[in-house]
Write an enzyme that holds these catalytic residues in place. Structure first.
Site, PDB file in Angstrom:
ATOM      1  CB  CYS A  91      -1.026  -0.006   1.113  1.00 57.38           C
ATOM      2  SG  CYS A  91      -2.082   1.434   1.349  1.00 57.38           S
ATOM      3  CB  CYS A 254      -3.956   4.973  -5.700  1.00 61.63           C
ATOM      4  SG  CYS A 254      -3.735   3.449  -5.382  1.00 61.63           S
TER       5      CYS A 254
END
Length: 333
Positions: A91, A254
């Site tokens: 992530c 992101c």
């Protein structure tokens, strides 16, 4: 006050996206590598994940990271990434949050003007270079895992949408990348429900018809992210609405999605190495990236991405569980 569980955490957000960094209350997870620990967590620790990210302690777009002892000698900390969709291999925004928390809480040795933090993740070793001034983490630059494209110009039949064409790229997670206007939808937050419904429909179709699998790690597979590109997005400045399983948008640009997007642009011959690329989120926040090298992953051509952004600490907490709590593992509405 009574509790049968207490978990300590430092909460942060990275360019708008939350990261709950668990600093205490969770012991070492079983596994010789972080990939094995992730597998063990998926099989045995999902109630813990739900306790931390679902309501009432979390929300429908919550994510976090559980700090662990590293499994390799060249890492400072190990990390298991959690969000409402499950345990992630990697992530990007979460790693920026973790690095910021480690520096600002003194959990790593801090040097100015730059502190290097090496993190052992299920996707591989991640190097975070943290710009520090007066003890404050001002910016984090990550060298991410090697990123690549598995398909260009792929197509799936999506009920209600017809044939949807996309590129499948990996940047730590798999991303179906497609232009939003191909679906007849505007890049407009007022239409977010329609965009999200389209994203979930595309995910289902991809996983049923052309499910992606990592060429070196079969445990990493499936598409849980659709990166819808706004009109005018190019290899200099891209804007995206990132639809994510089971039904929410990334508030940040992101990080793994930025890496996947750069890999896709490079595979199309549009983004050379050492060229700045700006990726903008649905709420207007930005990461800045570049490709710093090439590689091979499972016989596929790959690139080495870097990207940078900033995180801010928003609070600290001890999360408790009363023995009479009717929702010991949280709930989803």
């Amino acid at each position: 006050m009574r509790s049968v569980r207490m978990i300590s955490a430092v909460d942060s957000h990275t360019e708008g996206m939350p990261t709950r960094v668990v600093t205490g209350g969770v012991g070492p997870v079983t596994g010789a590598t972080m990939a094995e620990r992730r597998r063990h967590a998926v099989e045995h620790l999902d109630p813990l994940r739900r306790y931390l990210v679902d309501e009432p302690r979390g929300h429908s777009a919550m994510s976090g990271a559980i700090l662990q002892p590293p499994t390799r000698p060249d890492a400072d900390w190990g990390v298991l990434f959690i969000e409402v969709s499950g345990f992630l291999p990697m992530c990007g925004h979460g790693t920026i949050g973790v690095a910021t928390v480690l520096v600002e809480t003194g959990m790593v040795t801090v040097t100015e003007p730059e502190t290097v933090v090496r993190l052992d993740t299920p996707a591989g070793l991640i190097e975070a270079r943290v710009t520090v001034r007066d003890g404050v983490a001002e910016r984090v630059t990550l060298r991410n895992v090697e990123s690549f494209v598995t398909e260009l110009n792929a197509a799936v039949e999506v009920p209600g949408l017809g044939v949807v064409r996309y590129d499948m790229a990996y940047g730590g997670n798999f991303y179906a990348v497609t232009e939003l206007d191909r679906l007849g939808l505007p890049f407009d937050r007022a239409r977010k429900d329609d965009i999200l419904a389209a994203g979930l429909a595309v995910m289902r179709a991809v996983n049923e018809q052309r499910r992606p699998v990592h060429p070196e790690d079969p445990l990493i597979g499936g598409c849980k992210h659709v990166q819808f590109l706004a009109p005018g997005s190019d290899a200099k400045h891209s804007r995206n609405a990132m639809a994510i399983h089971p039904g929410w948008f990334d508030r940040s640009p992101c990080g793994t999605g930025t890496s996947a997007r750069m890999a896709q642009l490079h595979a199309r011959g549009e983004l050379p190495l050492d060229t700045e690329f700006v990726n903008e989120s649905f709420i207007g926040t930005r990461f800045t990236g570049r490709l710093v090298g090439t590689a091979q992953v499972g016989g596929l051509p790959a690139v080495v991405p870097e990207f940078s952004g900033r995180a801010w600490i928003t609070g600290t907490a001890n999360y408790l569980l009363d023995p009479d709590d009717p929702f010991p593992n949280g709930f989803v509405l």
